[in-house]
Design a protein around this motif. Sequence first.
Motif, mmCIF file in Angstrom:
data_model
loop_
_atom_site.group_PDB
_atom_site.id
_atom_site.type_symbol
_atom_site.label_atom_id
_atom_site.label_comp_id
_atom_site.label_asym_id
_atom_site.label_seq_id
_atom_site.Cartn_x
_atom_site.Cartn_y
_atom_site.Cartn_z
ATOM 1 N N MET A 176 19.043 -21.053 10.327
ATOM 2 C CA MET A 176 19.922 -22.163 9.965
ATOM 3 C C MET A 176 19.121 -23.340 9.417
ATOM 4 N N VAL A 177 18.006 -23.638 10.058
ATOM 5 C CA VAL A 177 17.158 -24.741 9.620
ATOM 6 C C VAL A 177 16.627 -24.470 8.213
ATOM 7 N N ALA A 178 16.104 -23.254 7.988
ATOM 8 C CA ALA A 178 15.555 -22.913 6.675
ATOM 9 C C ALA A 178 16.636 -22.954 5.596
ATOM 10 N N ASP A 179 17.813 -22.463 5.923
ATOM 11 C CA ASP A 179 18.919 -22.492 4.961
ATOM 12 C C ASP A 179 19.337 -23.932 4.653
ATOM 13 N N GLY A 180 19.361 -24.781 5.677
ATOM 14 C CA GLY A 180 19.709 -26.176 5.483
ATOM 15 C C GLY A 180 18.689 -26.906 4.621
ATOM 16 N N TYR A 181 17.425 -26.582 4.830
ATOM 17 C CA TYR A 181 16.352 -27.170 4.011
ATOM 18 C C TYR A 181 16.521 -26.760 2.550
ATOM 19 N N ALA A 182 16.820 -25.487 2.311
ATOM 20 C CA ALA A 182 17.020 -25.011 0.943
ATOM 21 C C ALA A 182 18.176 -25.751 0.270
ATOM 22 N N ASP A 183 19.232 -26.011 1.026
ATOM 23 C CA ASP A 183 20.365 -26.767 0.496
ATOM 24 C C ASP A 183 19.945 -28.191 0.134
ATOM 25 N N ALA A 224 2.255 -30.250 -1.057
ATOM 26 C CA ALA A 224 2.393 -29.567 -2.344
ATOM 27 C C ALA A 224 3.532 -28.556 -2.325
ATOM 28 N N THR A 225 3.745 -27.919 -1.177
ATOM 29 C CA THR A 225 4.833 -26.929 -1.108
ATOM 30 C C THR A 225 6.193 -27.604 -1.250
ATOM 31 N N ILE A 226 6.334 -28.809 -0.723
ATOM 32 C CA ILE A 226 7.606 -29.521 -0.829
ATOM 33 C C ILE A 226 7.845 -29.958 -2.276
ATOM 34 N N LEU A 227 6.799 -30.476 -2.916
ATOM 35 C CA LEU A 227 6.914 -30.851 -4.329
ATOM 36 C C LEU A 227 7.275 -29.636 -5.174
ATOM 37 N N ALA A 228 6.664 -28.494 -4.849
ATOM 38 C CA ALA A 228 6.944 -27.261 -5.592
ATOM 39 C C ALA A 228 8.369 -26.775 -5.346
ATOM 40 N N ASP A 229 8.843 -26.906 -4.118
ATOM 41 C CA ASP A 229 10.214 -26.484 -3.815
ATOM 42 C C ASP A 229 11.221 -27.268 -4.652
ATOM 43 N N VAL A 230 10.987 -28.574 -4.774
ATOM 44 C CA VAL A 230 11.869 -29.410 -5.580
ATOM 45 C C VAL A 230 11.739 -29.056 -7.064
ATOM 46 N N GLY A 231 10.572 -28.512 -7.446
ATOM 47 C CA GLY A 231 10.343 -28.115 -8.833
ATOM 48 C C GLY A 231 9.586 -29.131 -9.646
ATOM 49 N N LEU A 232 8.998 -30.143 -8.992
ATOM 50 C CA LEU A 232 8.257 -31.178 -9.690
ATOM 51 C C LEU A 232 6.978 -30.635 -10.315
ATOM 52 N N GLY A 233 6.637 -31.166 -11.492
ATOM 53 C CA GLY A 233 5.414 -30.746 -12.163
ATOM 54 C C GLY A 233 4.190 -31.350 -11.496
ATOM 55 N N ILE A 307 3.879 -31.894 9.082
ATOM 56 C CA ILE A 307 3.887 -30.449 8.838
ATOM 57 C C ILE A 307 5.019 -29.725 9.582
ATOM 58 N N GLY A 308 6.189 -29.719 8.991
ATOM 59 C CA GLY A 308 7.301 -28.991 9.575
ATOM 60 C C GLY A 308 8.600 -29.369 8.897
ATOM 61 N N TYR A 309 9.690 -28.741 9.328
ATOM 62 C CA TYR A 309 10.975 -28.955 8.685
ATOM 63 C C TYR A 309 11.563 -30.344 8.948
ATOM 64 N N THR A 310 11.335 -30.894 10.133
ATOM 65 C CA THR A 310 11.836 -32.240 10.386
ATOM 66 C C THR A 310 11.136 -33.237 9.469
ATOM 67 N N ALA A 311 9.808 -33.121 9.340
ATOM 68 C CA ALA A 311 9.072 -33.989 8.416
ATOM 69 C C ALA A 311 9.519 -33.738 6.980
ATOM 70 N N ALA A 312 9.649 -32.474 6.604
ATOM 71 C CA ALA A 312 10.010 -32.132 5.227
ATOM 72 C C ALA A 312 11.360 -32.715 4.840
ATOM 73 N N LYS A 314 12.744 -35.435 5.959
ATOM 74 C CA LYS A 314 12.589 -36.870 5.731
ATOM 75 C C LYS A 314 11.863 -37.135 4.413
ATOM 76 N N ILE A 315 10.883 -36.311 4.086
ATOM 77 C CA ILE A 315 10.158 -36.464 2.824
ATOM 78 C C ILE A 315 11.083 -36.245 1.636
ATOM 79 N N LEU A 316 11.954 -35.254 1.728
ATOM 80 C CA LEU A 316 12.929 -35.020 0.657
ATOM 81 C C LEU A 316 13.780 -36.265 0.432
ATOM 82 N N GLY A 317 14.191 -36.891 1.519
ATOM 83 C CA GLY A 317 14.981 -38.104 1.406
ATOM 84 C C GLY A 317 14.218 -39.218 0.714
ATOM 85 N N GLU A 318 12.917 -39.345 1.008
ATOM 86 C CA GLU A 318 12.107 -40.383 0.387
ATOM 87 C C GLU A 318 11.831 -40.074 -1.082
ATOM 88 N N LEU A 319 11.648 -38.790 -1.407
ATOM 89 C CA LEU A 319 11.485 -38.403 -2.805
ATOM 90 C C LEU A 319 12.716 -38.817 -3.619
#
Length: 325
Positions: A176-183, A224-233, A307-312, A314-319
């Motif tokens: 559920m967490v991984a699916d929510g992150y993907a969303d 870098a993995t989070i930036l890549a997930d979003v698709g940023l160059g 390093i984890g989904y809770t941090a990730a 929050k980082i997505l929100g800041e991006l």
Amino acid sequence: MTLRSFRPRALAAVSLTAVAALTLAACGSSDDSGSDSASGSDATRTVTTAMGDVKVKKAPQRVVVLDTAELDSALTLGVKPVGATHADVTSGFLNYLPKDQVAGIEDVGQMMTPNLEAIAGLKPDLILTSKIRHGDKYAELSKIAPTVMTENTGYPWKENFRVHAEALGKEAEAKMVADGYADHVADVTKALGGKEKVAATEVNMVRFVEGADIRIYGKKNYIATILADVGLGRPAITDQAKDGFSYDVSPEKIDLADADVVFHSTYGDPKKSKETETTGSGLWKNMDAVKNGKVFAVDDQLWIQGIGYTAADKILGELHKSLVK
């Protein structure tokens, strides 16, 4: 656009009785060596780890975590450890973690030098860490409690999370967490203009580190993995990063970090880490990202150390907040 976070969605879903019907393929094999009932206190499972197969309780109740990634994983999955090490920061446990979630967790020492006596005193039934951090202490730790180690930390954080979830008996919640992150990732990419526009935006992550050179982060690390997930160059300089981790420079070469957008964080004292010297220099001020108002200071504890989904999440929100302006 209002972005949704995976946390409320996932945790609400976990509370439903329907969660019992969800299953996720385990990283290792299962082995009921005790009670036939999954709720039996003696029921165990076998988890495949960096140190070999380890038998753990199906529902461990007293968990000790020895690094920041493992603490993030446990709390994300709704498990409050009885003990945890602290990173080398002044605030104890990392500041992005909700205070109510870390309240009551006993500090068992600095991350690289955990207090084994304090750990043993907590009578844990599971210890989570990684080989790169505490492989040399595995024999001692495994005498205290079943110890599940991943090989590394950082870059393989999603795979490590699945191992943590299996050891904790939380595979359904992990899905559920991984699916929510993907969303959430999909929402951010859309909010930033879609895949094509996002890919054309080159982003650098710079870290000022006390006692070391300035790091321009490459493509094989957590952020870098989070930036890549979003698709940023990512700029070409990132391909020169040693082992994909970072390309280190002096203040006199900080212009190599220029990009469409630059995020930067500081570990340690701003003066001793050369942040003050560098960001006050002509080279820094003449970077296109600076002149265009596309340089953002971010929290090192969140962006680098968590390093984890809770941090990730929050980082997505800041991006989103930084780039949609």
